[in-house]
Design a protein around this motif. Structure first.
Motif, mmCIF file in Angstrom:
data_model
loop_
_atom_site.group_PDB
_atom_site.id
_atom_site.type_symbol
_atom_site.label_atom_id
_atom_site.label_comp_id
_atom_site.label_asym_id
_atom_site.label_seq_id
_atom_site.Cartn_x
_atom_site.Cartn_y
_atom_site.Cartn_z
ATOM 1 N N GLY A 1 45.016 38.600 -23.219
ATOM 2 C CA GLY A 1 44.360 38.003 -24.373
ATOM 3 C C GLY A 1 42.884 38.344 -24.328
ATOM 4 O O GLY A 1 42.288 38.326 -23.258
ATOM 5 N N VAL A 2 42.331 38.687 -25.490
ATOM 6 C CA VAL A 2 40.902 39.014 -25.557
ATOM 7 C C VAL A 2 40.257 38.233 -26.703
ATOM 8 O O VAL A 2 40.950 37.616 -27.511
ATOM 9 C CB VAL A 2 40.678 40.540 -25.757
ATOM 10 N N GLU A 3 38.927 38.274 -26.732
ATOM 11 C CA GLU A 3 38.198 37.601 -27.818
ATOM 12 C C GLU A 3 38.252 38.460 -29.080
ATOM 13 O O GLU A 3 38.661 39.621 -29.038
ATOM 14 C CB GLU A 3 36.739 37.380 -27.391
ATOM 15 N N CYS A 4 37.800 37.852 -30.180
ATOM 16 C CA CYS A 4 37.835 38.490 -31.506
ATOM 17 C C CYS A 4 37.484 39.975 -31.450
ATOM 18 O O CYS A 4 36.472 40.371 -30.889
ATOM 19 C CB CYS A 4 36.863 37.772 -32.442
ATOM 20 N N LEU A 5 38.339 40.771 -32.064
ATOM 21 C CA LEU A 5 38.135 42.220 -32.074
ATOM 22 C C LEU A 5 37.560 42.691 -33.410
ATOM 23 O O LEU A 5 37.528 43.884 -33.703
ATOM 24 C CB LEU A 5 39.467 42.927 -31.771
ATOM 25 N N GLY A 6 37.125 41.735 -34.214
ATOM 26 C CA GLY A 6 36.439 42.091 -35.455
ATOM 27 C C GLY A 6 37.364 42.590 -36.564
ATOM 28 O O GLY A 6 36.915 43.248 -37.494
ATOM 29 N N ALA A 7 38.633 42.287 -36.452
ATOM 30 C CA ALA A 7 39.583 42.703 -37.494
ATOM 31 C C ALA A 7 40.331 41.469 -37.983
ATOM 32 O O ALA A 7 41.548 41.507 -38.201
ATOM 33 C CB ALA A 7 40.541 43.746 -36.934
ATOM 34 N N CYS A 8 39.597 40.378 -38.162
ATOM 35 C CA CYS A 8 40.202 39.073 -38.459
ATOM 36 C C CYS A 8 41.036 39.108 -39.741
ATOM 37 O O CYS A 8 42.018 38.373 -39.861
ATOM 38 C CB CYS A 8 39.123 38.007 -38.574
ATOM 39 N N GLY A 9 40.657 39.934 -40.704
ATOM 40 C CA GLY A 9 41.387 40.026 -41.961
ATOM 41 C C GLY A 9 42.769 40.649 -41.790
ATOM 42 O O GLY A 9 43.561 40.659 -42.737
ATOM 43 N N TYR A 10 43.022 41.194 -40.615
ATOM 44 C CA TYR A 10 44.310 41.855 -40.353
ATOM 45 C C TYR A 10 45.122 41.075 -39.315
ATOM 46 O O TYR A 10 46.020 41.611 -38.683
ATOM 47 C CB TYR A 10 44.080 43.296 -39.883
ATOM 48 N N ALA A 11 44.781 39.799 -39.155
ATOM 49 C CA ALA A 11 45.433 38.953 -38.154
ATOM 50 C C ALA A 11 46.915 38.747 -38.478
ATOM 51 O O ALA A 11 47.279 38.728 -39.666
ATOM 52 C CB ALA A 11 44.738 37.594 -38.115
ATOM 53 N N PRO A 12 47.737 38.577 -37.434
ATOM 54 C CA PRO A 12 47.409 38.701 -36.014
ATOM 55 C C PRO A 12 47.388 40.174 -35.594
ATOM 56 O O PRO A 12 48.175 40.969 -36.109
ATOM 57 C CB PRO A 12 48.559 37.956 -35.327
ATOM 58 N N MET A 13 46.484 40.494 -34.678
ATOM 59 C CA MET A 13 46.335 41.904 -34.327
ATOM 60 C C MET A 13 46.094 42.062 -32.827
ATOM 61 O O MET A 13 45.839 41.101 -32.114
ATOM 62 C CB MET A 13 45.206 42.539 -35.139
ATOM 63 N N MET A 14 46.189 43.303 -32.399
ATOM 64 C CA MET A 14 45.880 43.617 -31.006
ATOM 65 C C MET A 14 45.291 45.017 -30.930
ATOM 66 O O MET A 14 45.389 45.811 -31.877
ATOM 67 C CB MET A 14 47.131 43.555 -30.133
ATOM 68 N N GLN A 15 44.688 45.297 -29.777
ATOM 69 C CA GLN A 15 44.217 46.645 -29.489
ATOM 70 C C GLN A 15 45.190 47.282 -28.503
ATOM 71 O O GLN A 15 45.629 46.635 -27.545
ATOM 72 C CB GLN A 15 42.809 46.601 -28.884
ATOM 73 N N LEU A 16 45.503 48.542 -28.763
ATOM 74 C CA LEU A 16 46.364 49.306 -27.849
ATOM 75 C C LEU A 16 45.665 50.639 -27.640
ATOM 76 O O LEU A 16 45.569 51.447 -28.564
ATOM 77 C CB LEU A 16 47.749 49.487 -28.467
ATOM 78 N N GLY A 17 45.116 50.851 -26.440
ATOM 79 C CA GLY A 17 44.288 52.033 -26.214
ATOM 80 C C GLY A 17 43.066 51.955 -27.116
ATOM 81 O O GLY A 17 42.414 50.926 -27.197
ATOM 82 N N ASP A 18 42.796 53.050 -27.831
ATOM 83 C CA ASP A 18 41.623 53.067 -28.718
ATOM 84 C C ASP A 18 41.959 52.610 -30.134
ATOM 85 O O ASP A 18 41.133 52.734 -31.035
ATOM 86 C CB ASP A 18 41.064 54.492 -28.803
ATOM 87 N N PHE A 19 43.157 52.096 -30.341
ATOM 88 C CA PHE A 19 43.599 51.814 -31.709
ATOM 89 C C PHE A 19 43.931 50.335 -31.935
ATOM 90 O O PHE A 19 44.295 49.624 -31.006
ATOM 91 C CB PHE A 19 44.836 52.659 -32.040
ATOM 92 N N TYR A 20 43.807 49.915 -33.184
ATOM 93 C CA TYR A 20 44.181 48.563 -33.575
ATOM 94 C C TYR A 20 45.579 48.569 -34.189
ATOM 95 O O TYR A 20 45.914 49.464 -34.969
ATOM 96 C CB TYR A 20 43.193 48.014 -34.616
#
Ligand code: FES
Length: 176
Positions: free
Chosen positions: A131-150
């Motif tokens: 789990g990490v803090e906000c990744l700045g893509a709140c409008g696309y929630a729920p989301m995650m980062q995988l490698g360099d991509f959202y």
């Protein structure tokens, strides 16, 4: 500082040192430390995506700063890893908008499916969840980062598909 018993082979190649020197050259000579974050990214990318204490010490030596200055940065940011991590790290955003859109359920679902707990890689080293803090893509929630991509607007079905695509080697991790 997270201690690890894992050994890491340090390999500062000529290509890597040239890249590090290039990054340092963007800053005044008395501000070499300003290059620390991008240098750590380059060094981590070249060392299986993690940084041992010995490697951090090497970075300190190259930049000409104290080791503690490197440890402070590495232990603060979740993008730097202090131990070997799963190849496919599912970094779920756990800040409010993603939580309100069900990210906790998705994390539980993913962990259960992979048979792991948060912060533990699978036995084959292929997957890990954190789990990490906000990744700045709140409008696309729920989301995650995988490698360099959202990966955005996640559902259980999308998680299933991502896991399969990772297993099949269809997922590119780095934007390079
Ligand atoms: S709250 Fe999840 S990206 Fe901002």
């Amino acid at each position: 500082m997270e201690r690890t018993h894992h050994k890491q082979e340090i390999n500062i190649t000529e290509t890597l040192i040239n890249r590090i020197n290039e990054l340092i050259s963007y800053y005044p000579e008395d501000k070499r430390k300003s290059a620390l974050l991008p240098v750590l990214h380059e060094v981590q990318d070249a060392h299986d995506n993690w940084l041992s204490i010995e490697l951090m010490d090497k970075v300190a030596e190259i930049i000409q700063i104290k080791p503690i200055e490197v440890y402070e940065v590495v232990s603060f940011y979740t993008m730097y890893n202090q131990r070997p991590i799963g190849k496919y790290m599912f970094e779920f955003c756990q800040t409010s908008p993603c939580c309100l859109n069900g990210v906790e359920d998705l994390m539980d679902y993913t962990c259960e499916k992979l048979g792991i707990k948060v912060g533990e890689p699978t036995a084959d080293g292929l997957f890990e969840v954190r789990g990490v803090e906000c990744l700045g893509a709140c409008g696309y929630a729920p989301m995650m980062q995988l490698g360099d991509f959202y990966k955005e607007h996640l559902t259980k079905e999308k998680v299933d598909q991502l896991i399969e695509d990772c297993k099949d080697g269809k997922i590119v991790l780095l934007d390079k």
